[in-house]
Design a protein around this motif. Structure first.
Motif, mmCIF file in Angstrom:
data_model
loop_
_atom_site.group_PDB
_atom_site.id
_atom_site.type_symbol
_atom_site.label_atom_id
_atom_site.label_comp_id
_atom_site.label_asym_id
_atom_site.label_seq_id
_atom_site.Cartn_x
_atom_site.Cartn_y
_atom_site.Cartn_z
ATOM 1 N N GLU A 167 -1.518 85.089 35.868
ATOM 2 C CA GLU A 167 -1.558 85.377 34.430
ATOM 3 C C GLU A 167 -0.324 84.813 33.730
ATOM 4 N N ARG A 218 -13.676 101.945 29.461
ATOM 5 C CA ARG A 218 -14.813 101.022 29.404
ATOM 6 C C ARG A 218 -16.083 101.824 29.665
ATOM 7 N N ARG A 236 -12.565 84.574 30.293
ATOM 8 C CA ARG A 236 -13.553 85.628 30.018
ATOM 9 C C ARG A 236 -13.521 86.742 31.064
ATOM 10 N N ASP A 280 -12.774 89.933 33.011
ATOM 11 C CA ASP A 280 -12.160 91.210 32.638
ATOM 12 C C ASP A 280 -11.575 91.959 33.826
ATOM 13 N N ARG A 331 -1.783 84.128 30.052
ATOM 14 C CA ARG A 331 -2.883 84.999 29.655
ATOM 15 C C ARG A 331 -2.337 86.241 28.967
ATOM 16 N N THR A 332 -2.951 86.633 27.863
ATOM 17 C CA THR A 332 -2.527 87.849 27.163
ATOM 18 C C THR A 332 -3.420 89.036 27.492
ATOM 19 N N LYS A 333 -4.608 88.786 28.004
ATOM 20 C CA LYS A 333 -5.514 89.869 28.395
ATOM 21 C C LYS A 333 -5.290 90.199 29.864
ATOM 22 N N ARG A 334 -4.851 91.433 30.126
ATOM 23 C CA ARG A 334 -4.576 91.829 31.511
ATOM 24 C C ARG A 334 -5.877 92.111 32.256
ATOM 25 N N ARG A 359 -3.051 98.215 37.191
ATOM 26 C CA ARG A 359 -4.288 97.493 36.871
ATOM 27 C C ARG A 359 -5.539 98.269 37.268
ATOM 28 N N THR A 367 -7.864 101.916 31.348
ATOM 29 C CA THR A 367 -8.502 101.276 30.205
ATOM 30 C C THR A 367 -9.923 101.804 30.046
ATOM 31 N N THR A 410 -18.587 93.984 30.217
ATOM 32 C CA THR A 410 -17.401 93.808 31.047
ATOM 33 C C THR A 410 -17.787 92.910 32.205
#
Length: 325
Positions: free
Chosen positions: A124, A12, A98, A100, A129-132, A157, A10, A72
């Motif tokens: 999760e 960042r 919140r 991350d 939870r939809t945010k991994r 992850r 991901t 983040t």
């Protein structure tokens, strides 16, 4: 390029990573207003054993109540070999949408990451939870460095690795008591000259370890991040350490004091001159392509397809930074 495709982590912005003790909530608001790209609230080494439970509560409250903007937000949990770890993960993941990322300390084998992945996945799913949540791992032991390539592939992850120089030095029995600095005895002597004189050249005792971790990160799509520089009264020493890592290909560095944030951002932000040169390279190679050439000279130096890749990577970083402003 190899036919084997590696999925990139991901994306960042990760130039500066500010460490904030969970036991010191008076620092939280200042961290939220800082220029750090990533803030990690610490449950581990910066927190005394008697303060672990309260630090965890402070972190939950801070993640839920403070406006962290676009930063983040990450939490460093306690080690897998401690009884604090389970409650760190359960209490914070369940209560903090919140959050991350999780920073996993002293990772030694890929199974350490697998275990945390299993726990976080279950949490999760139970909380829908939809945010991994992403992972960053600390490579700070001889065991971790010996297994760094396997660790880099341990979980989808995984996003980043940090080099934890202090615990690594302790683990390898390195002859130092400073965090991230050089050693006056780490020198190479030249041969004697005609007058019998020799020059002494300092070497970087962490270079081999940092290089190995960087290669593992880049091979498997992760961000390599350098860890702490302990003497926050020595900005020149910090800049030197950060620049050495930037040259190797690192994306950022820890800040253990607010004064180090701007230094990290400075080092890991492409300069205007670098951006201009990268654009000129792309323009020159575009002209070469129109002329049916695979390489061309620019400012007296050969540039080719590899030059395009380097220029594109630099410009992508510059665009990412501009978008975050």
């Amino acid at each position: 390029m190899s036919f084997y495709a590696v999925e990139q982590a991901t994306p960042r912005l990760h130039r500066s990573e500010l460490a904030v003790p969970g036991s010191n909530p008076s620092m939280f608001e200042k961290a939220a207003r800082s220029a750090a790209d990533i803030v990690f609230l610490d449950c581990e080494d910066a927190v005394a054993p008697d303060d672990k439970e309260q630090a965890r509560k402070n972190i939950v409250e801070a993640l839920n109540d403070i406006d962290w903007g676009s930063k983040t937000m990450m939490v460093r949990i306690n080690g897998l070999d401690t009884h604090y770890m389970v409650r760190d993960v359960v209490d914070i993941v369940e209560a903090c949408p919140r959050l991350d990322m999780i920073l996993i300390p002293k990772v030694g084998v890929p199974q350490d990451v697998y275990a945390l992945d299993m726990m976080v996945t279950q949490l999760e799913n139970s909380k829908k939870r939809t945010k991994r949540i992403g992972f960053e791992v600390l490579i700070e032991t001889a065991l971790g460095m010996a297994n760094v390539e396997a660790i880099a592939q341990a979980s989808k992850r995984l996003e980043a690795m940090s080099f934890g120089v202090a615990d690594y030095a302790a683990s390898t029995r390195a002859r130092t008591t400073v965090i991230g600095g050089v050693n006056k005895d780490s020198v190479v002597l030249s041969d004697k000259d005609a007058d019998g004189q020799r020059q002494a050249f300092w070497t970087d005792p962490w270079h081999a370890a940092q290089t190995r971790m960087m290669v593992a990160c880049r091979a498997y799509g992760l961000r390599p991040i350098d860890g702490p520089f302990g003497d926050f009264s020595d900005p020149d020493g910090y800049l030197s350490a950060a620049n050495r890592c930037a040259v190797l290909g690192y994306e950022g560095k820890w800040a253990i004091h607010p004064s180090q944030i701007e230094l990290a951002n400075q080092v890991f932000t492409p300069s205007d001159a670098e951006v201009t040169k990268a654009r000129r390279i792309l323009d020159a190679m575009a002209q070469a392509a129109r002329e049916g050439k695979g390489a061309v000279s620019l400012d007296g130096r050969l540039i080719d397809i590899a030059s395009i890749r380097m220029a594109e990577a630099l410009l992508a970083k510059a665009d990412q930074i501009a978008a975050a402003r």
